[in-house]
Design an enzyme around this catalytic site. Sequence first.
Site, PDB file in Angstrom:
ATOM      1  N   ALA A   1     -23.873   9.262 -78.065  1.00 37.69           N
ATOM      2  CA  ALA A   1     -23.482   9.098 -76.594  1.00 37.69           C
ATOM      3  C   ALA A   1     -22.457   7.892 -76.378  1.00 37.69           C
ATOM      4  O   ALA A   1     -21.948   6.945 -76.959  1.00 37.69           O
ATOM      5  CB  ALA A   1     -24.024   9.003 -75.491  1.00 37.69           C
TER       6      ALA A   1
ATOM      7  N   ALA B   1     -23.332   4.362 -75.695  1.00 35.15           N
ATOM      8  CA  ALA B   1     -24.024   3.927 -76.928  1.00 35.15           C
ATOM      9  C   ALA B   1     -22.997   2.001 -77.392  1.00 35.15           C
ATOM     10  O   ALA B   1     -24.118   1.625 -77.018  1.00 35.15           O
ATOM     11  CB  ALA B   1     -24.002   4.599 -78.258  1.00 35.15           C
TER      12      ALA B   1
ATOM     13  N   ARG C   1     -26.653  15.510 -82.862  1.00 33.58           N
ATOM     14  CA  ARG C   1     -27.145  16.971 -83.223  1.00 33.58           C
ATOM     15  C   ARG C   1     -26.844  17.243 -84.214  1.00 33.58           C
ATOM     16  O   ARG C   1     -27.423  18.867 -84.882  1.00 33.58           O
ATOM     17  CB  ARG C   1     -27.174  18.006 -81.769  1.00 33.58           C
ATOM     18  CG  ARG C   1     -27.456  17.616 -80.706  1.00 33.58           C
ATOM     19  CD  ARG C   1     -27.217  18.795 -78.917  1.00 33.58           C
ATOM     20  NE  ARG C   1     -26.059  18.140 -79.079  1.00 33.58           N
ATOM     21  CZ  ARG C   1     -24.270  18.164 -78.348  1.00 33.58           C
ATOM     22  NH1 ARG C   1     -24.968  20.141 -77.866  1.00 33.58           N
ATOM     23  NH2 ARG C   1     -23.616  18.143 -77.523  1.00 33.58           N
TER      24      ARG C   1
ATOM     25  N   TYR D   1     -32.463  14.915 -83.876  1.00 34.04           N
ATOM     26  CA  TYR D   1     -33.069  13.660 -83.426  1.00 34.04           C
ATOM     27  C   TYR D   1     -34.542  12.785 -84.106  1.00 34.04           C
ATOM     28  O   TYR D   1     -35.081  11.672 -84.480  1.00 34.04           O
ATOM     29  CB  TYR D   1     -33.554  13.297 -81.878  1.00 34.04           C
ATOM     30  CG  TYR D   1     -32.590  13.775 -81.458  1.00 34.04           C
ATOM     31  CD1 TYR D   1     -30.947  13.443 -81.179  1.00 34.04           C
ATOM     32  CD2 TYR D   1     -32.175  14.661 -80.463  1.00 34.04           C
ATOM     33  CE1 TYR D   1     -29.821  13.465 -80.527  1.00 34.04           C
ATOM     34  CE2 TYR D   1     -31.137  15.127 -80.178  1.00 34.04           C
ATOM     35  CZ  TYR D   1     -29.921  15.012 -80.145  1.00 34.04           C
ATOM     36  OH  TYR D   1     -29.231  15.244 -79.162  1.00 34.04           O
TER      37      TYR D   1
ATOM     38  N   LEU E   1     -29.946  10.454 -74.467  1.00 35.35           N
ATOM     39  CA  LEU E   1     -30.211  11.580 -74.639  1.00 35.35           C
ATOM     40  C   LEU E   1     -29.612  11.412 -72.840  1.00 35.35           C
ATOM     41  O   LEU E   1     -29.319  11.098 -72.268  1.00 35.35           O
ATOM     42  CB  LEU E   1     -30.675  12.353 -74.733  1.00 35.35           C
ATOM     43  CG  LEU E   1     -30.796  12.259 -76.699  1.00 35.35           C
ATOM     44  CD1 LEU E   1     -32.360  12.438 -76.655  1.00 35.35           C
ATOM     45  CD2 LEU E   1     -30.530  12.542 -77.338  1.00 35.35           C
TER      46      LEU E   1
ATOM     47  N   HIS F   1     -34.449  12.939 -71.449  1.00 35.70           N
ATOM     48  CA  HIS F   1     -35.640  11.692 -71.327  1.00 35.70           C
ATOM     49  C   HIS F   1     -36.964  11.528 -71.712  1.00 35.70           C
ATOM     50  O   HIS F   1     -37.723  10.589 -72.891  1.00 35.70           O
ATOM     51  CB  HIS F   1     -35.010  10.612 -70.433  1.00 35.70           C
ATOM     52  CG  HIS F   1     -33.721  10.114 -70.551  1.00 35.70           C
ATOM     53  ND1 HIS F   1     -33.366   9.833 -69.577  1.00 35.70           N
ATOM     54  CD2 HIS F   1     -32.491  10.310 -70.955  1.00 35.70           C
ATOM     55  CE1 HIS F   1     -31.929   9.330 -69.133  1.00 35.70           C
ATOM     56  NE2 HIS F   1     -31.249   9.643 -70.311  1.00 35.70           N
TER      57      HIS F   1
ATOM     58  N   LYS G   1     -31.008   5.150 -67.606  1.00 34.50           N
ATOM     59  CA  LYS G   1     -31.592   5.312 -66.899  1.00 34.50           C
ATOM     60  C   LYS G   1     -30.521   6.641 -66.479  1.00 34.50           C
ATOM     61  O   LYS G   1     -29.865   6.668 -67.331  1.00 34.50           O
ATOM     62  CB  LYS G   1     -30.880   4.443 -65.993  1.00 34.50           C
ATOM     63  CG  LYS G   1     -29.763   3.507 -66.038  1.00 34.50           C
ATOM     64  CD  LYS G   1     -28.320   4.181 -65.542  1.00 34.50           C
ATOM     65  CE  LYS G   1     -27.973   5.146 -64.607  1.00 34.50           C
ATOM     66  NZ  LYS G   1     -26.702   6.131 -64.687  1.00 34.50           N
TER      67      LYS G   1
ATOM     68  N   ARG H   1     -23.256  15.347 -66.087  1.00 36.96           N
ATOM     69  CA  ARG H   1     -23.522  14.555 -64.850  1.00 36.96           C
ATOM     70  C   ARG H   1     -23.573  16.167 -64.048  1.00 36.96           C
ATOM     71  O   ARG H   1     -24.331  16.200 -62.786  1.00 36.96           O
ATOM     72  CB  ARG H   1     -22.260  14.174 -64.342  1.00 36.96           C
ATOM     73  CG  ARG H   1     -22.717  12.874 -65.219  1.00 36.96           C
ATOM     74  CD  ARG H   1     -21.556  11.714 -65.323  1.00 36.96           C
ATOM     75  NE  ARG H   1     -21.446  10.693 -65.884  1.00 36.96           N
ATOM     76  CZ  ARG H   1     -20.968   9.965 -67.300  1.00 36.96           C
ATOM     77  NH1 ARG H   1     -20.491  11.639 -67.489  1.00 36.96           N
ATOM     78  NH2 ARG H   1     -21.284   9.491 -67.881  1.00 36.96           N
TER      79      ARG H   1
ATOM     80  N   ASP I   1     -27.279  10.333 -61.767  1.00 38.45           N
ATOM     81  CA  ASP I   1     -26.436   9.525 -62.032  1.00 38.45           C
ATOM     82  C   ASP I   1     -26.193   8.487 -61.405  1.00 38.45           C
ATOM     83  O   ASP I   1     -25.927   7.029 -62.257  1.00 38.45           O
ATOM     84  CB  ASP I   1     -24.820  10.418 -62.318  1.00 38.45           C
ATOM     85  CG  ASP I   1     -24.487   9.628 -63.657  1.00 38.45           C
ATOM     86  OD1 ASP I   1     -24.714   9.715 -64.574  1.00 38.45           O
ATOM     87  OD2 ASP I   1     -23.078   8.838 -63.712  1.00 38.45           O
TER      88      ASP I   1
END
Length: 389
Positions: free
Chosen positions: A37, A40, A62, A83, A99, A104, A122, A192, A204
């Site tokens: 992501a 990260a 993936r 994963y 993710l 999550h 979050k 999002r 978000d």
Amino acid sequence: MGSFISFTKRIYTLFNPPTAPKFITPKPLKFGILGAANIAPLALINPAKSHPEVVVYAVGARSLAKAQAFAKKHGIEKAYEGYQALLDDPEVDAVYNALPNGLHFEWTMKALAAGKHVLNEKPSADTAEETRQMFEFAEKKRLVMLDAYHYRFHPALKRAKAIIDSGELGAVKNITVDLMIPKGGFGDGDIRFDYSLGGGALMDLGCYVISTLRYMSSAEPTSVVATTHTVYEPKSSAYAESAKKVDRRMEATFGLPKDVTATIRCDLGMPPSYGFVPQFPRVGFVVECELGKLEMINHVQPTFYHSITVKIRGGHTRVEKVYKGTEGKGEEWWSTYRYQLEAFVDRLRDREPETWLSKEDSVATMEWIEKVYEKSGLGSRPKSTYVQE
């Protein structure tokens, strides 16, 4: 001139932190990242460089090609396709779940089942019940789980809270929290705006503003009085059906104990003023009290810049800035994520962290997100179909 030099040095070191020698005994904690992501590097990879007890060891994506490209770019030793392959690696001590929201629950539960501690991006999950189940499973497995509300770990926010708690401004009467971003940052196809993945401004950005409201008021709301929202309007008809339940903007008014009121506003794409003038981000909160008010600008990323303005009614005004904690830990260039990582590692090492977010805190934030969605008519995001074996 001095403040500009300080700003430049702080921001430079934030993105180019000194690399700390890693402890040999005890061995460094090895982190694995679920998802290659964009968040990260800022949230974990960069903060880990200056932490002597942390190594970002693996990433799972993936596709193997994506994982390998991410690992090569960021100097990560292991790259996994999928994963579960990362979770099966016995060398991984802790997982950062980066993710999409809708994944999550499944992958945090699987990480915990594999015996990994979890730093969970979050918001916690799509529902409060999923959040509760994750924390209860972590407790059962005697593992550490933390939702990544990173802003809560910075000393600037702690200072703002201390001013309110001191009683200097009297009792709290009203709170307004904003987190709104100009249009153009996210487009069609962004997660999002994907309802199936737990998309929406309230998910978000709203998780921050509701968390801030609860933190600064030291109370739980008693009701959602009213809501207004704007649904995301995609440019492509291919995303039209999913967007019907996705809020681009959400505003909600709450009632709190002792006749306190509060308003939260979040927006993933504020339209330009007059149709062409881009708006500035609106990130901050105002706490109005009996004797004056406190306003904090940029409580979410205060390392870049922030201000805490205290106005005494009929009296003086002062501005405070806090880039370093008084408890002995931290540097002016530490990001909110670096403070968060410090706390997470302290808990894993059986040291008492200076700041922590409890299970109850995470669950309550998700409960109020769901109540706002219920009041708005959009409804909660779809719960995961994953069932823990």
